[in-house]
Motif scaffolding. Structure first.
Motif, PDB file in Angstrom:
ATOM      1  N   PHE A 117      91.174 109.044  46.666  1.00 52.89           N
ATOM      2  CA  PHE A 117      90.430 108.696  47.870  1.00 52.89           C
ATOM      3  C   PHE A 117      89.507 107.514  47.616  1.00 52.89           C
ATOM      4  N   SER A 118      89.546 106.521  48.496  1.00 54.80           N
ATOM      5  CA  SER A 118      88.706 105.334  48.337  1.00 54.80           C
ATOM      6  C   SER A 118      87.850 105.078  49.572  1.00 54.80           C
ATOM      7  N   GLY A 119      87.776 106.061  50.470  1.00 54.12           N
ATOM      8  CA  GLY A 119      86.998 105.895  51.694  1.00 54.12           C
ATOM      9  C   GLY A 119      85.574 106.388  51.552  1.00 54.12           C
ATOM     10  N   LEU A 120      85.067 106.967  52.623  1.00 52.40           N
ATOM     11  CA  LEU A 120      83.667 107.399  52.700  1.00 52.40           C
ATOM     12  C   LEU A 120      83.601 108.919  52.599  1.00 52.40           C
ATOM     13  N   THR A 121      82.932 109.413  51.564  1.00 56.74           N
ATOM     14  CA  THR A 121      82.792 110.853  51.365  1.00 56.74           C
ATOM     15  C   THR A 121      81.480 111.334  51.975  1.00 56.74           C
ATOM     16  N   ILE A 122      81.576 112.359  52.822  1.00 54.52           N
ATOM     17  CA  ILE A 122      80.408 112.963  53.447  1.00 54.52           C
ATOM     18  C   ILE A 122      80.134 114.292  52.761  1.00 54.52           C
ATOM     19  N   PRO A 155      72.706 114.611  50.031  1.00 53.19           N
ATOM     20  CA  PRO A 155      73.661 114.989  51.074  1.00 53.19           C
ATOM     21  C   PRO A 155      73.512 114.124  52.328  1.00 53.19           C
ATOM     22  N   THR A 156      74.630 113.918  53.005  1.00 58.38           N
ATOM     23  CA  THR A 156      74.624 113.195  54.278  1.00 58.38           C
ATOM     24  C   THR A 156      74.412 114.152  55.443  1.00 58.38           C
ATOM     25  N   LEU A 157      74.853 115.377  55.262  1.00 61.18           N
ATOM     26  CA  LEU A 157      74.791 116.389  56.309  1.00 61.18           C
ATOM     27  C   LEU A 157      74.231 117.671  55.698  1.00 61.18           C
ATOM     28  N   ILE A 158      73.337 118.339  56.419  1.00 65.97           N
ATOM     29  CA  ILE A 158      72.647 119.522  55.896  1.00 65.97           C
ATOM     30  C   ILE A 158      72.695 120.622  56.944  1.00 65.97           C
ATOM     31  N   SER A 159      72.719 121.871  56.485  1.00 65.35           N
ATOM     32  CA  SER A 159      72.499 122.999  57.392  1.00 65.35           C
ATOM     33  C   SER A 159      71.841 124.119  56.605  1.00 65.35           C
ATOM     34  N   VAL A 160      70.778 124.674  57.164  1.00 63.71           N
ATOM     35  CA  VAL A 160      70.206 125.896  56.621  1.00 63.71           C
ATOM     36  C   VAL A 160      70.553 127.022  57.586  1.00 63.71           C
ATOM     37  N   ASP A 161      70.454 128.256  57.132  1.00 63.93           N
ATOM     38  CA  ASP A 161      71.007 129.363  57.910  1.00 63.93           C
ATOM     39  C   ASP A 161      70.096 129.870  59.026  1.00 63.93           C
ATOM     40  N   GLY A 162      69.003 129.166  59.279  1.00 66.01           N
ATOM     41  CA  GLY A 162      68.110 129.587  60.347  1.00 66.01           C
ATOM     42  C   GLY A 162      67.024 128.550  60.576  1.00 66.01           C
ATOM     43  N   GLU A 163      66.305 128.703  61.666  1.00 61.56           N
ATOM     44  CA  GLU A 163      65.360 127.666  62.073  1.00 61.56           C
ATOM     45  C   GLU A 163      64.025 127.721  61.329  1.00 61.56           C
ATOM     46  N   ILE A 164      63.713 128.841  60.681  1.00 59.61           N
ATOM     47  CA  ILE A 164      62.466 128.875  59.907  1.00 59.61           C
ATOM     48  C   ILE A 164      62.559 127.903  58.736  1.00 59.61           C
ATOM     49  N   ALA A 188      67.195 109.067  57.292  1.00 55.31           N
ATOM     50  CA  ALA A 188      66.538 108.786  56.016  1.00 55.31           C
ATOM     51  C   ALA A 188      67.212 107.611  55.303  1.00 55.31           C
ATOM     52  N   PRO A 189      66.515 107.006  54.334  1.00 55.39           N
ATOM     53  CA  PRO A 189      67.069 105.835  53.636  1.00 55.39           C
ATOM     54  C   PRO A 189      68.377 106.110  52.916  1.00 55.39           C
ATOM     55  N   TRP A 190      68.625 107.370  52.555  1.00 54.36           N
ATOM     56  CA  TRP A 190      69.860 107.656  51.812  1.00 54.36           C
ATOM     57  C   TRP A 190      71.088 107.857  52.721  1.00 54.36           C
ATOM     58  N   VAL A 191      70.901 107.767  54.030  1.00 53.57           N
ATOM     59  CA  VAL A 191      72.020 107.881  54.977  1.00 53.57           C
ATOM     60  C   VAL A 191      72.200 106.537  55.677  1.00 53.57           C
ATOM     61  N   SER A 192      73.259 105.824  55.327  1.00 52.51           N
ATOM     62  CA  SER A 192      73.529 104.518  55.928  1.00 52.51           C
ATOM     63  C   SER A 192      74.037 104.699  57.357  1.00 52.51           C
ATOM     64  N   GLU A 193      74.075 103.597  58.096  1.00 50.74           N
ATOM     65  CA  GLU A 193      74.595 103.668  59.465  1.00 50.74           C
ATOM     66  C   GLU A 193      76.050 104.107  59.472  1.00 50.74           C
ATOM     67  N   GLU A 194      76.810 103.654  58.497  1.00 48.13           N
ATOM     68  CA  GLU A 194      78.218 104.051  58.409  1.00 48.13           C
ATOM     69  C   GLU A 194      78.343 105.535  58.099  1.00 48.13           C
TER      70      GLU A 194
END
Length: 570
Positions: free
Chosen positions: A34-39, A107-116, A306-312
């Motif tokens: 793979f040579s593309g964009l890894t999320i 990470p580019t994408l995050i999820s925690v298991d609840g809103e607290i 955040a700075p670690w997430v580019s527009e792409e």
């Protein structure tokens, strides 16, 4: 009709076409090609299986950005508290220049298991980077799935809990389930939930306990309320059998070990579905009891500004989220026992009474408290409310521990000792041909110094009296019980038993007398260290399973993580 064989050149062309097609189809799923964009998607443990299955389907569709750049989704899951700790630590490194914004760790994408925990992540990141709003607000984070917090119990206990207006308040004084509801069995209350410092379900449970005993909604609680009601929460915590890192594994342990180990647990609704999905012979059904008010456990997709997430990368993450909210991906969630985050998606066949749940469950959905109040609750839990522990740590120092094994264990034990809470106690024992006298360590400066002196003096030589050492540790706990605490033995060994005066069957017979069917309730945990050919994993598993613990494998690279997770149990 007689079919003529195709010419050789035609068959070769067909084979080559298939190979090229296969290579093309695999380009998004094989990391080496793979040579593309890894999320990178860092998800809470309750969403881990959903993420992995959805990622496989997503990657097979050869997704691309509008400019033709290929996208690949990868998943990593851990406890929600660990996600917050990890991301804040990485953000601190980014701020002081020791981590680059382009690092693959972020990470580019995050999820925690609840809103607290999402609220805590926003709060802590805003403390680091005031005014930057790197983590979007909760309403701006798309919903992927949810699962309400419930009480999990067998039917005879569940019925009494359903008849109780405020089960948490009843747990403050109840010693048996008959104290909660007269029609329930006279079974002692043995309660489990995950550690709130590591797991979203544990944190939601802790907040719900404060809300129940105070009569206030979580968002109305104050730091002063935490102080005023911590003694009642401590009384609930006194019924705890075990804490844990993972909600699902805690629910699995309830099924495996039965009501004398845990008669009731605070878990996700999805954990109850999983417990009933593949029942063992003669396994009783478990039911979900929905409190009048509880947390929905909304699992949202968080794309950092955040700075670690580019527009792409942001554009790619948005495509991922669009797929995760699609009916195709949402069906994966429902098959795993999660309620869909997308309106109009059917619940699926597992949301029926046979699986212990109510598809039309009605309850008042809690909102998170203020972050400062959550911090006060976690501090209070660690210093006051948490049930104490007394653990005998049994360390193999036989000759096979020479090389890099013993230093790795010493470093890990040092971390264990330094992180002891003020109410926790351990007894350190090392064994080879001989079994040492216990060195007692408390969570004080003097106690930690004793422990550090012990581990610095460890040397590897001699044989492996594993079974004798295990029995010695159990006998020490019998002679020095701590009735108000979680009592356990943790064994770390890299070899098979040699030279013990008892065999495995005799050890098992002895341990049955102090297990969870007895008043002593001593648990055993075992770690096989190194290569499995060096030790007997089946023997270690048998020792742990017999006394409601579990077996894990470790090595010099993983032992710190294994021990860190084990320490949460106590």
């Amino acid at each position: 009709m007689h079919l003529q064989p195709r010419p050789l050149i035609t068959r070769l062309t067909a084979v080559l076409s298939l190979l090229l097609l296969s290579a093309c189809n695999g380009s998004n799923t094989n990391p080496n090609n793979f040579s593309g964009l890894t999320i990178k998607f860092l998800a809470g443990s309750a969403l881990g299986d959903f993420c992995n299955q959805a990622a496989e389907n997503f990657n097979q569709q050869q997704p691309q950005l509008d400019n033709g750049t290929a996208i690949r989704l990868t998943c990593e899951s851990m406890g929600s508290g660990d996600i917050v700790t990890s991301l804040v630590s990485q953000a601190e490194q980014l701020k002081n220049g020791t981590l680059e914004a382009e690092s693959a760790e972020l990470p580019t994408l995050i999820s925690v298991d609840g809103e607290i925990y999402q609220s805590q992540l926003i709060y802590r990141m805003n403390q680091l980077f005031p005014g930057q709003n790197y983590i979007p607000e909760i309403p701006d984070s798309p919903l992927l799935a949810n699962s309400p917090m419930v009480f999990m119990a067998q039917e005879d206990v569940a019925t009494g809990l359903k008849n109780t207006a405020n089960p948490f308040k009843a747990l403050v004084t109840a010693e048996t389930h008959q104290d909660i509801d007269p029609a329930s069995p006279p079974l002692a209350v043995h309660y489990v939930h995950t550690a709130p410092t590591r797991s979203n379900s544990g944190l939601q449970t802790l907040v719900a306990q404060y809300a129940a005993v105070s009569g206030k909604r979580p968002e109305d609680l104050t730091a002063e309320d935490v102080k005023n009601y911590e003694s009642q929460v401590q009384q609930i915590q006194s019924k705890i059998t075990r804490y844990g890192v993972s909600t699902d594994s805690l629910a699995e342990a309830m099924v495996q070990n039965g009501p004398f180990w845990a008669s009731v647990g605070s878990v996700y609704e999805s954990s109850v579905i999983a417990a009933n999905a593949n029942p063992q012979p003669n396994q009783p059904r478990y039911q979900a009891v929905y409190p009048n008010a509880t947390f929905t456990s909304n699992m949202r997709a968080i794309i950092p500004n955040a700075p670690w997430v580019s527009e792409e990368e942001k554009a790619a993450a948005e495509k991922v989220v669009t797929y995760l909210q699609s009916p195709e991906a949402q069906q994966i969630a429902t098959e795993l026992g999660l309620r869909p985050g997308t309106p109009g998606v059917a619940l699926g066949p597992k949301f029926i009474p046979e699986f212990g749940v109510d598809p039309q469950a009605k309850y008042d959905s809690y909102r998170p408290p203020q972050p400062e109040v959550v911090e006060a609750m976690l501090t209070s839990w660690q210093e006051v409310a948490k049930k104490p522990s007394q653990v005998v740590v049994v360390v193999d120092t036989s000759g096979s521990m020479q090389g890099n094994k013993l230093p790795a264990v010493q470093n890990t034990l040092q971390n264990y000792i330094n992180s002891l809470g003020s109410k926790d106690k351990i007894a350190l024992i090392d064994f080879n041909d001989e079994i040492s006298q216990p060195v007692l360590v408390e969570g004080t400066d003097a106690g930690r110094n004793r422990g550090l002196e012990f581990i610095s003096g460890l040397q590897a030589y001699g044989g492996t009296k594993l079974y004798d050492a295990a029995l010695y540790a159990r006998n020490w706990l019998q002679d020095n019980p701590r009735p108000d605490a979680i009592n356990a033995v943790l064994i770390l060994t890299d070899g098979e038993d040699s030279g013990s005066q008892i065999n495995l069957n005799q050890l098992e017979q002895e341990l049955q007398q102090s297990g969870f069917n007895s008043d002593q309730r001593i648990a055993f945990f075992t770690i096989g260290y190194g290569k499995e050919g060096d030790f007997d994993p089946e023997a270690l598993k048998a020792i742990a399973d017999l006394n409601a613990g579990y077996y894990r494998k470790g090595d010099p690279e993983t032992i710190a993580t294994v021990m860190d997770d084990l320490q949460v149990e106590f």
